[in-house]
Design a protein around this motif. Structure first.
Motif, PDB file in Angstrom:
ATOM      1  N   GLU A   1       0.788  -1.245  -0.064  1.00  0.00           N
ATOM      2  CA  GLU A   1      -0.041   0.120   0.098  1.00  0.00           C
ATOM      3  C   GLU A   1       0.839   1.107  -0.015  1.00  0.00           C
ATOM      4  O   GLU A   1       0.471   2.231  -0.689  1.00  0.00           O
TER       5      GLU A   1
ATOM      6  N   ARG B   1       3.220   4.132   9.192  1.00  0.00           N
ATOM      7  CA  ARG B   1       2.435   3.180   8.982  1.00  0.00           C
ATOM      8  C   ARG B   1       2.299   2.130   9.865  1.00  0.00           C
ATOM      9  O   ARG B   1       1.367   1.404  10.414  1.00  0.00           O
TER      10      ARG B   1
ATOM     11  N   HIS C   1       2.624   1.667  -3.562  1.00  0.00           N
ATOM     12  CA  HIS C   1       1.810   2.032  -4.487  1.00  0.00           C
ATOM     13  C   HIS C   1       1.434   3.502  -4.593  1.00  0.00           C
ATOM     14  O   HIS C   1       1.368   4.202  -5.333  1.00  0.00           O
ATOM     15  N   SER C   2       1.342   3.876  -3.055  1.00  0.00           N
ATOM     16  CA  SER C   2       0.724   5.436  -3.088  1.00  0.00           C
ATOM     17  C   SER C   2       1.718   6.486  -3.737  1.00  0.00           C
ATOM     18  O   SER C   2       1.466   7.468  -3.801  1.00  0.00           O
ATOM     19  N   TRP C   3       3.118   6.092  -3.393  1.00  0.00           N
ATOM     20  CA  TRP C   3       4.218   6.683  -4.063  1.00  0.00           C
ATOM     21  C   TRP C   3       4.683   6.544  -5.376  1.00  0.00           C
ATOM     22  O   TRP C   3       5.980   6.927  -5.749  1.00  0.00           O
TER      23      TRP C   3
ATOM     24  N   ASP D   1       6.809   7.319   5.544  1.00  0.00           N
ATOM     25  CA  ASP D   1       5.549   6.929   5.454  1.00  0.00           C
ATOM     26  C   ASP D   1       5.477   5.308   5.986  1.00  0.00           C
ATOM     27  O   ASP D   1       4.703   5.110   6.777  1.00  0.00           O
TER      28      ASP D   1
END
Length: 265
Positions: A64, A88, A67-69, A84
């Motif tokens: 996750e 997290r 993928h977000s970066w 991050d």
């Protein structure tokens, strides 16, 4: 409610240095020094430390975060991925290592013909409560002409493909350094860069230019070291040059490591 086994407690009292995933191939967009973003495929290793009382890490969260970066990889965002991930996962330390082919458009020296050259690169970002760090690696193909062969031969000199590997730690501001600067330094250290596309006038130019600039592996490492020490963007580095010798059944290499804080390492 499904049970969350990873979040269960562990009674053995043994913290773990690293827990995570490795060998994940994932598409990313990476910023280049030529002012755009290039799509490539990275092989990702990602890990976090695990406290003694926690049974396991939630591996899905690694994906996750990546993928977000994935559409904004640069020097600053690489550190952001590690930060991050650490937050997290609620960990004291996170490490992200991404290795990928990095493509730059190069112009042939005479005709100006355009083509992409591939460089194997990697970025490693570490996030801890005390701060973050970044390391860059480039592996750059070069051509080298042997100074000894040139000096003792009536005609010509043997030459070979080589590769220069630079591992560099940027100074406090990681945005000051990116792969392009390291690649340029490595290419300048050899007899000639390696091109994907050369027309006949270009090939003639490259051949003669390389002959006019013969270098040993020792010369290439020292050339790179001199450029890195002159840079204001690097606080520590390791340089390794390897030639796949064209007239010997062995390779030749030279290597140097240096840090501005405590001398050579």
């Amino acid at each position: 409610m499904l049970p969350d086994v990873q979040a269960a407690s562990d009674v053995r009292g043994i913290p773990l240095d690293e827990v995570g995933i490795e060998g994940l191939r994932y598409p990313i967009l990476i910023s280049s020094g030529q002012g755009d973003k290039r799509e490539t495929v990275a092989t990702a290793d990602m890990s976090v430390s695990l406290d003694a009382g926690v049974k396991g890490a939630h591996l899905s969260r690694f994906i996750e975060v990546l993928h977000s970066w994935r559409e904004q990889l640069g020097s600053e965002s690489a550190v952001g991925i590690a930060d991050d991930l650490r937050h997290r996962m609620g960990s004291g330390r996170a490490r992200v290592h991404l290795a990928f082919p990095y493509f730059l458009e190069r112009l042939a020296p005479v005709t100006g013909a355009r083509a992409f050259v591939e460089y194997n690169c990697a970025v490693t970002a570490v996030s801890e409560r005390a701060g973050s760090s970044l390391a860059l690696q480039v592996v750059v193909p070069v051509t080298s002409v042997c100074p000894c062969s040139k000096a003792i031969s009536d005609r010509g000199a043997h030459n070979q493909r080589g590769r220069i590997t630079i591992d560099a730690h940027p100074t406090e501001n990681p945005t000051d350094l990116w792969f392009d600067e390291l690649i340029d330094i490595a290419e300048s250290a050899g007899s000639s860069p390696v091109y994907a596309l050369l027309k006949r006038p270009d090939e003639r130019h490259v051949t003669m230019a390389g002959y006019d600039k013969p270098v040993f592996v020792e010369d290439m490492v020292r050339n790179v070291a001199q450029s890195l020490r002159d840079s204001n963007h690097v606080e520590a580095y390791r340089v390794r040059a390897v030639n796949d010798e064209s007239i010997h059944n062995h390779a030749a290499f030279a290597e140097l490591a240096w840090t501005s804080a405590a001398g050579r390492i």
